[in-house]
Design a protein around this motif. Structure first.
Motif, mmCIF file in Angstrom:
data_model
loop_
_atom_site.group_PDB
_atom_site.id
_atom_site.type_symbol
_atom_site.label_atom_id
_atom_site.label_comp_id
_atom_site.label_asym_id
_atom_site.label_seq_id
_atom_site.Cartn_x
_atom_site.Cartn_y
_atom_site.Cartn_z
ATOM 1 N N THR A 19 -13.752 4.300 -8.545
ATOM 2 C CA THR A 19 -12.357 4.845 -7.961
ATOM 3 C C THR A 19 -12.582 6.497 -7.679
ATOM 4 O O THR A 19 -13.173 6.949 -8.611
ATOM 5 C CB THR A 19 -11.142 4.662 -8.476
ATOM 6 N N ASP A 20 -12.086 7.013 -6.719
ATOM 7 C CA ASP A 20 -12.138 8.378 -6.243
ATOM 8 C C ASP A 20 -10.782 9.003 -7.175
ATOM 9 O O ASP A 20 -10.635 10.362 -6.515
ATOM 10 C CB ASP A 20 -12.345 8.934 -4.961
ATOM 11 N N TYR A 21 -9.947 8.095 -7.629
ATOM 12 C CA TYR A 21 -8.645 8.642 -8.051
ATOM 13 C C TYR A 21 -7.476 8.865 -7.041
ATOM 14 O O TYR A 21 -6.414 9.631 -7.443
ATOM 15 C CB TYR A 21 -8.943 9.780 -8.877
ATOM 16 N N SER A 22 -8.101 8.804 -5.690
ATOM 17 C CA SER A 22 -6.898 8.965 -4.806
ATOM 18 C C SER A 22 -5.783 7.909 -4.794
ATOM 19 O O SER A 22 -6.363 6.893 -5.154
ATOM 20 C CB SER A 22 -7.434 9.144 -3.531
ATOM 21 N N ASN A 23 -4.699 7.957 -4.254
ATOM 22 C CA ASN A 23 -3.565 6.772 -4.182
ATOM 23 C C ASN A 23 -4.419 5.788 -3.277
ATOM 24 O O ASN A 23 -4.330 4.700 -3.689
ATOM 25 C CB ASN A 23 -2.477 7.299 -3.480
ATOM 26 N N VAL A 24 -5.173 6.086 -2.206
ATOM 27 C CA VAL A 24 -5.820 5.123 -1.252
ATOM 28 C C VAL A 24 -6.869 4.400 -2.120
ATOM 29 O O VAL A 24 -6.915 3.111 -2.002
ATOM 30 C CB VAL A 24 -6.183 5.769 -0.129
ATOM 31 N N GLY A 25 -7.711 5.138 -2.904
ATOM 32 C CA GLY A 25 -8.820 4.654 -3.408
ATOM 33 C C GLY A 25 -8.446 3.648 -4.553
ATOM 34 O O GLY A 25 -8.929 2.546 -4.942
ATOM 35 N N ILE A 26 -7.334 4.053 -5.376
ATOM 36 C CA ILE A 26 -6.816 3.037 -6.462
ATOM 37 C C ILE A 26 -6.304 1.825 -5.798
ATOM 38 O O ILE A 26 -6.637 0.636 -6.079
ATOM 39 C CB ILE A 26 -5.648 3.876 -7.216
ATOM 40 N N THR A 27 -5.551 1.931 -4.705
ATOM 41 C CA THR A 27 -5.151 0.779 -4.019
ATOM 42 C C THR A 27 -6.214 -0.175 -3.408
ATOM 43 O O THR A 27 -6.030 -1.482 -3.638
ATOM 44 C CB THR A 27 -3.960 1.159 -2.922
ATOM 45 N N ASP A 28 -7.116 0.450 -3.065
ATOM 46 C CA ASP A 28 -8.123 -0.415 -2.368
ATOM 47 C C ASP A 28 -8.820 -1.100 -3.436
ATOM 48 O O ASP A 28 -9.197 -2.287 -3.372
ATOM 49 C CB ASP A 28 -9.179 0.632 -1.711
ATOM 50 N N GLY A 29 -8.932 -0.304 -4.621
ATOM 51 C CA GLY A 29 -9.409 -1.197 -5.869
ATOM 52 C C GLY A 29 -8.955 -2.452 -6.263
ATOM 53 O O GLY A 29 -9.340 -3.249 -6.663
ATOM 54 N N ILE A 30 -7.554 -2.279 -6.481
ATOM 55 C CA ILE A 30 -6.612 -3.104 -6.691
ATOM 56 C C ILE A 30 -6.714 -4.258 -5.698
ATOM 57 O O ILE A 30 -7.039 -5.589 -6.030
ATOM 58 C CB ILE A 30 -5.253 -2.773 -6.696
ATOM 59 N N GLY B 164 -3.574 8.257 -14.276
ATOM 60 C CA GLY B 164 -2.353 8.766 -13.909
ATOM 61 C C GLY B 164 -2.273 9.948 -13.710
ATOM 62 O O GLY B 164 -3.177 10.883 -14.002
ATOM 63 N N GLY B 165 -1.109 10.782 -13.196
ATOM 64 C CA GLY B 165 -0.805 12.112 -12.804
ATOM 65 C C GLY B 165 0.422 12.087 -12.690
ATOM 66 O O GLY B 165 1.401 11.291 -12.647
#
Length: 256
Positions: A11-22, A43-44
């Motif tokens: 993941t690139d740790y962006s919200n979009v990247g995390i959601t794409d991984g899920i 998290g952040g």
């Protein structure tokens, strides 16, 4: 989890990247016809922390029978990175931003301040450069209200006699966030241009004014009153569970 299979996603740790991984892992489990548990030990602190963020709502939509999300509560439970206040009639509070890990220059650092108010009630912010040795302001931004949307950029200066140090400040304002209706201010500043021993006294000071409303703010520094009395206030460790772990359909795990 005996006889389980493991899937790993970068993941690139962006919200979009995390959601794409899920989504990828849930789709994979569907094709295999198997239940799945996804662990997010990341998290952040940037966000409303109320379950209304786009990520939290998306996580709620994705989970269901055979699809479980697990999230870490985070590692910020010891740090005063949360600031909140309930205003009476036309009150102003202040708090310094500090970087305790920077022992030689605890005033020097760059970070964000994410501020969320009450829906329907505006507030006003300013960012100041304050010298705690001379007990005086050195520079400050305009006062910025959440009554209108906008982005504002400032270059502040300290009062060094020969070569003043620049402090870069950017302030973005939402009058009403589309996901929760709350007024929202995002501040980013860079106070790392410190080159002399006297600069350790030049702190960033957050100023917030409101009337019969309240706010919550988060940062990756530490909010501190530096020993001053009210209206300077300290940060606290409340509400420091990582953002994106506050939804209705995620199991958030922490240690005490």
């Amino acid at each position: 989890a005996f006889n389980s299979e493991m899937i790993f996603v970068a993941t690139d740790y962006s919200n979009v990247g995390i959601t794409d991984g899920i989504r990828y892992m849930f789709d994979y489990a569907d094709k295999e016809g198997k239940p799945i548990v996804v662990n997010m030990s990341l998290g952040g602190q940037m966000g409303p922390h109320d379950g209304t963020s786009l990520s939290d709502q998306t996580f709620d939509d994705l989970t269901g029978e055979g699809k479980i999300l697990i999230g870490s509560a985070g590692n910020d439970g010891n740090d005063n990175l949360h600031l909140n206040y309930d205003f009476g009639s036309d009150e102003t509070i202040y708090s310094f931003l500090t970087f305790p890990e920077n022992t030689e220059h605890p005033s020097a650092g760059s970070t964000f301040i994410d501020i969320w108010g009450e829906a329907g009630n505006d507030f006003t912010v300013a960012v100041n450069v304050y010298n705690v040795d001379a007990n005086q302001y050195e520079d400050y931004t305009d006062y910025i209200s959440t009554s209108t949307d906008g982005t504002y950029n400032f270059t502040l200066q300290d009062s060094d006699p020969l070569y003043s140090d620049e402090v870069i400040v950017s302030v973005s304002v939402e009058h009403s966030n589309p996901h929760n209706g709350k007024p929202h201010v995002y501040i980013w500043f860079d106070n790392t241009d410190q080159d002399e021993s006297g600069d350790i006294f030049d702190y960033i000071m957050l100023e917030v004014n409101g009337t019969n409303t309240s706010f919550d703010a988060w940062t990756k520094g530490v909010f501190s009153d530096l020993g001053y009395l009210s209206p300077l206030i300290n940060g606290n460790t409340n509400s420091t569970i990582s953002e994106n772990k506050n939804g209705n359909s995620i199991i958030t795990v922490g240690a005490y």
